[in-house]
Design an enzyme around this catalytic site. Structure first.
Site, PDB file in Angstrom:
ATOM      1  N   CYS A 244      51.363   6.794  38.414  1.00  0.00           N
ATOM      2  CA  CYS A 244      50.172   6.999  37.602  1.00  0.00           C
ATOM      3  C   CYS A 244      49.603   8.355  37.969  1.00  0.00           C
ATOM      4  O   CYS A 244      50.191   9.070  38.781  1.00  0.00           O
ATOM      5  CB  CYS A 244      49.159   5.882  37.820  1.00  0.00           C
ATOM      6  SG  CYS A 244      48.447   5.928  39.428  1.00  0.00           S
TER       7      CYS A 244
ATOM      8  N   LYS B  10      35.911  -4.948  42.136  1.00  0.00           N
ATOM      9  CA  LYS B  10      37.104  -4.877  41.272  1.00  0.00           C
ATOM     10  C   LYS B  10      38.375  -5.124  42.093  1.00  0.00           C
ATOM     11  O   LYS B  10      39.237  -5.896  41.689  1.00  0.00           O
ATOM     12  CB  LYS B  10      37.182  -3.484  40.621  1.00  0.00           C
ATOM     13  CG  LYS B  10      38.507  -3.216  39.955  1.00  0.00           C
ATOM     14  CD  LYS B  10      38.568  -1.864  39.281  1.00  0.00           C
ATOM     15  CE  LYS B  10      39.179  -0.775  40.125  1.00  0.00           C
ATOM     16  NZ  LYS B  10      40.626  -0.887  40.356  1.00  0.00           N
ATOM     17  N   ASN B  11      38.467  -4.476  43.250  1.00  0.00           N
ATOM     18  CA  ASN B  11      39.709  -4.592  44.005  1.00  0.00           C
ATOM     19  C   ASN B  11      39.850  -5.932  44.721  1.00  0.00           C
ATOM     20  O   ASN B  11      40.898  -6.229  45.282  1.00  0.00           O
ATOM     21  CB  ASN B  11      39.836  -3.428  44.990  1.00  0.00           C
ATOM     22  CG  ASN B  11      40.153  -2.126  44.269  1.00  0.00           C
ATOM     23  OD1 ASN B  11      40.394  -2.131  43.049  1.00  0.00           O
ATOM     24  ND2 ASN B  11      40.151  -1.018  44.990  1.00  0.00           N
TER      25      ASN B  11
ATOM     26  N   ARG C  56      53.247   6.114  43.516  1.00  0.00           N
ATOM     27  CA  ARG C  56      52.901   4.741  43.871  1.00  0.00           C
ATOM     28  C   ARG C  56      54.083   3.769  43.818  1.00  0.00           C
ATOM     29  O   ARG C  56      54.157   2.889  42.959  1.00  0.00           O
ATOM     30  CB  ARG C  56      51.748   4.252  42.988  1.00  0.00           C
ATOM     31  CG  ARG C  56      50.501   5.090  43.221  1.00  0.00           C
ATOM     32  CD  ARG C  56      49.358   4.678  42.368  1.00  0.00           C
ATOM     33  NE  ARG C  56      48.551   3.639  42.963  1.00  0.00           N
ATOM     34  CZ  ARG C  56      47.392   3.237  42.459  1.00  0.00           C
ATOM     35  NH1 ARG C  56      46.932   3.769  41.371  1.00  0.00           N
ATOM     36  NH2 ARG C  56      46.707   2.286  43.044  1.00  0.00           N
TER      37      ARG C  56
HETATM   38  C1  UD1 Z   1      44.634  -0.190  46.229  1.00  0.00           C
HETATM   39  C2  UD1 Z   1      43.387  -0.080  45.364  1.00  0.00           C
HETATM   40  C3  UD1 Z   1      43.089   1.373  45.040  1.00  0.00           C
HETATM   41  C4  UD1 Z   1      43.013   2.205  46.333  1.00  0.00           C
HETATM   42  C5  UD1 Z   1      44.248   1.985  47.193  1.00  0.00           C
HETATM   43  C6  UD1 Z   1      44.167   2.657  48.558  1.00  0.00           C
HETATM   44  C7  UD1 Z   1      43.436  -2.148  44.106  1.00  0.00           C
HETATM   45  C8  UD1 Z   1      43.601  -2.823  42.807  1.00  0.00           C
HETATM   46  N1  UD1 Z   1      43.607  -0.816  44.140  1.00  0.00           N
HETATM   47  O1  UD1 Z   1      45.731   0.327  45.462  1.00  0.00           O
HETATM   48  O2  UD1 Z   1      41.844   1.435  44.348  1.00  0.00           O
HETATM   49  O3  UD1 Z   1      42.924   3.568  46.000  1.00  0.00           O
HETATM   50  O4  UD1 Z   1      44.446   0.575  47.424  1.00  0.00           O
HETATM   51  O5  UD1 Z   1      43.024   2.252  49.226  1.00  0.00           O
HETATM   52  O6  UD1 Z   1      43.119  -2.784  45.099  1.00  0.00           O
HETATM   53  N2  UD1 Z   1      52.872   2.718  48.928  1.00  0.00           N
HETATM   54  C9  UD1 Z   1      54.222   2.808  49.162  1.00  0.00           C
HETATM   55  N3  UD1 Z   1      55.004   1.695  48.931  1.00  0.00           N
HETATM   56  C10 UD1 Z   1      54.477   0.520  48.471  1.00  0.00           C
HETATM   57  C11 UD1 Z   1      53.084   0.449  48.255  1.00  0.00           C
HETATM   58  C12 UD1 Z   1      52.308   1.569  48.496  1.00  0.00           C
HETATM   59  O7  UD1 Z   1      54.741   3.843  49.561  1.00  0.00           O
HETATM   60  O8  UD1 Z   1      55.231  -0.449  48.287  1.00  0.00           O
HETATM   61  C13 UD1 Z   1      52.017   3.908  49.153  1.00  0.00           C
HETATM   62  C14 UD1 Z   1      51.359   4.398  47.859  1.00  0.00           C
HETATM   63  O9  UD1 Z   1      52.216   5.224  47.113  1.00  0.00           O
HETATM   64  C15 UD1 Z   1      50.155   5.126  48.375  1.00  0.00           C
HETATM   65  C16 UD1 Z   1      49.781   4.331  49.629  1.00  0.00           C
HETATM   66  O10 UD1 Z   1      50.927   3.569  49.969  1.00  0.00           O
HETATM   67  O11 UD1 Z   1      50.487   6.430  48.735  1.00  0.00           O
HETATM   68  C17 UD1 Z   1      48.597   3.408  49.430  1.00  0.00           C
HETATM   69  O12 UD1 Z   1      48.856   2.506  48.395  1.00  0.00           O
HETATM   70  P1  UD1 Z   1      48.286   1.029  48.363  1.00  0.00           P
HETATM   71  O13 UD1 Z   1      47.456   0.788  49.582  1.00  0.00           O
HETATM   72  O14 UD1 Z   1      49.418   0.100  48.087  1.00  0.00           O
HETATM   73  O15 UD1 Z   1      47.350   1.098  47.101  1.00  0.00           O
HETATM   74  P2  UD1 Z   1      47.222   0.045  45.936  1.00  0.00           P
HETATM   75  O16 UD1 Z   1      47.312  -1.335  46.475  1.00  0.00           O
HETATM   76  O17 UD1 Z   1      48.113   0.445  44.817  1.00  0.00           O
END
Ligand code: UD1
Length: 418
Positions: free
Chosen positions: A117, A22-23, A122
């Site tokens: 969420c 999925k990811n 996030r």
């Molecule tokens: C992706 C995965 C999700 C998984 C997560 C961490 C997909 C579709 N989803 O989510 O299943 O749980 O990786 O392995 O691939 N953050 C910031 N600023 C940003 C972006 C992120 O502070 O601009 C923080 C988030 O709040 C969170 C952490 O970084 O605490 C990790 O987030 P991120 O790695 O970006 O997760 P996703 O890409 O949303």
């Protein structure tokens, strides 16, 4: 209302085949927007999130054709609109991943800002930091993020945290820019490597994906391609825990074992026997579960997406386990639901302490998010009596045919519609 009813099903035995990731498929679908020619993609999991992303691609101008049960042909000859509406973005956070490719292809993207969420706030600041470094002007207004640039240029970008989504969005934005982008402290997840392989297969120039430093040289144009998505390591890990928690013996097929090493290590620590083969893994339980401590970390650390499933397992361990969630600030909602089933779990901040019990009991519970929902199914398979799980749409977002797959190995589980 749809529900899942699970009854105690010890000794699961047989084979379960894992679907495409999925990811991986979500960013790859977004990346098809970079290319005017056809992109054929295989091993696409049948998931609600994939449907939502395809719907969004069609709004933007893609023609999406089903070639078989798990293959799609996507062609985006022209971008009809570079605006991604609230209705679709609000259904799934990952749809924000269209911003990078839209910005790259038409120098303009207006995408509804994904909110927080259940598992945390996030933010998207790192995505936006990357776009700005590439030369885009980024404005947030009326709930939308609007980014535009005459021409993007290569840049040195340091991510303060190895965010998966920011790494993917910035890679996609940089692919058609002028010059070279060096992305430091990038996420190293296998899904990043799959995305880079996909983009390279249509003419991109990305090296270093899977390490902390990724170099993206801008190219002029992309050409048609065909790609098979990697197996879903979280789906695999979930079924590996199903074997461990039910005192079972399962062969999980279509797994890359290097992608699930932290899960293998922790299951071994908990007493399970694991046999690794080229593309499958056998997990055998020896009947008791030792407590293990878990700390979630960016890849190759223990995945946050497996934390809930391990909490279910540890609630039946012979002793106390500590779970430390370092990726998301609010990812213990499943703890409450598991305690309805008798789990002895206390959470404080990002730490959960579990005192294992010899038995859980079935209860009415609700899936609070995707992986939390999976954890309830796992707990229900081991618990005495019947477990009724509501809000199952969360589970459908990420597990294709989970009911059939578990029934085939002996589980007493079904969907009911009321
Ligand atoms: C992706 C995965 C999700 C998984 C997560 C961490 C997909 C579709 N989803 O989510 O299943 O749980 O990786 O392995 O691939 N953050 C910031 N600023 C940003 C972006 C992120 O502070 O601009 C923080 C988030 O709040 C969170 C952490 O970084 O605490 C990790 O987030 P991120 O790695 O970006 O997760 P996703 O890409 O949303």
């Amino acid at each position: 209302m749809e529900k899942i009813i699970v009854n105690k099903s010890l000794g699961l035995k047989g084979n379960i085949k894992v679907d495409g990731s999925k990811n991986s498929i979500l960013p790859i679908l977004a990346a098809t927007l970079l290319c005017e020619e056809e992109c054929i993609i295989h091993d696409i999991p049948k998931l609600k999130d994939v449907e939502v992303m395809c719907e969004l691609l069609e709004v933007i101008g893609a023609q999406v054709t089903k070639l078989s049960e798990d293959s799609l042909k996507i062609t985006t000859k022209e971008i009809k609109t570079s605006e991604a509406p609230y209705e679709l973005i609000s259904k799934m956070r990952a749809s924000f991943l269209v911003m990078g490719p839209l910005l790259a292809r038409c120098g303009n993207a207006k995408v509804y800002m994904p909110g927080g969420c259940a598992i945390g706030t996030r933010p998207i600041d790192l995505h936006l930091k990357g776009f700005k470094a590439l030369g885009a002007e980024v404005i947030s207004e009326n709930g939308y993020v609007h980014s535009k640039a005459e021409k993007l240029h290569g840049s040195d970008i340091y991510l303060d945290f190895p965010s998966v989504g920011a790494t993917e969005n910035v890679i996609m934005a940089a692919t058609l820019s002028q010059g070279e982008t060096i992305l430091e402290n990038a996420a190293e997840e296998p899904e990043i490597v799959d995305l880079a392989n996909f983009i390279n297969s249509m003419g991109g120039n990305i090296i270093g994906a899977g390490t902390k430093t990724i170099r993206i040289k801008g190219v002029k144009k992309f050409h048609k391609t065909e790609h098979t998505v990697i197996p879903d390591r979280i789906e695999a890990g979930t079924y590996m825990v199903a074997a461990a928690i039910t005192n079972g013996d399962l062969v999980i097929e279509n797994v890359v074992s290097s992608h699930v090493q932290p899960v293998i290590a922790k299951l071994r620590e908990s007493g399970a026997t694991i046999e690794e083969y080229e593309d499958k893994i056998r997990v055998k339980s020896n009947g008791f579960i030792k407590p293990v401590d878990i700390k979630t970390l960016p890849y190759p650390g223990f995945p946050t997406d497996m934390q809930a499933q391990f909490m279910a397992l540890m609630s039946l361990a012979e002793g106390t386990s500590i779970i430390n969630e370092t990726i998301f600030e609010n990812r213990f909602m499943h703890a409450n639901e598991l305690s309805r089933m008798g789990a002895n779990v206390k959470t404080e901040g990002n730490t959960a302490v579990l005192k294992g019990k010899s038995q859980l009991s079935g209860a009415k519970v609700k899936a609070t998010d995707l992986r939390g929902g999976a954890a309830l199914i796992l707990a229900g398979l081991a618990a005495d009596g019947e477990t009724e799980i509501t809000e199952v749409y969360h589970i459908k977002r990420g597990y294709a045919n989970i009911i059939e797959k578990l029934q085939n190995v002996g589980a007493n589980i079904k969907f009911v519609e009321e």
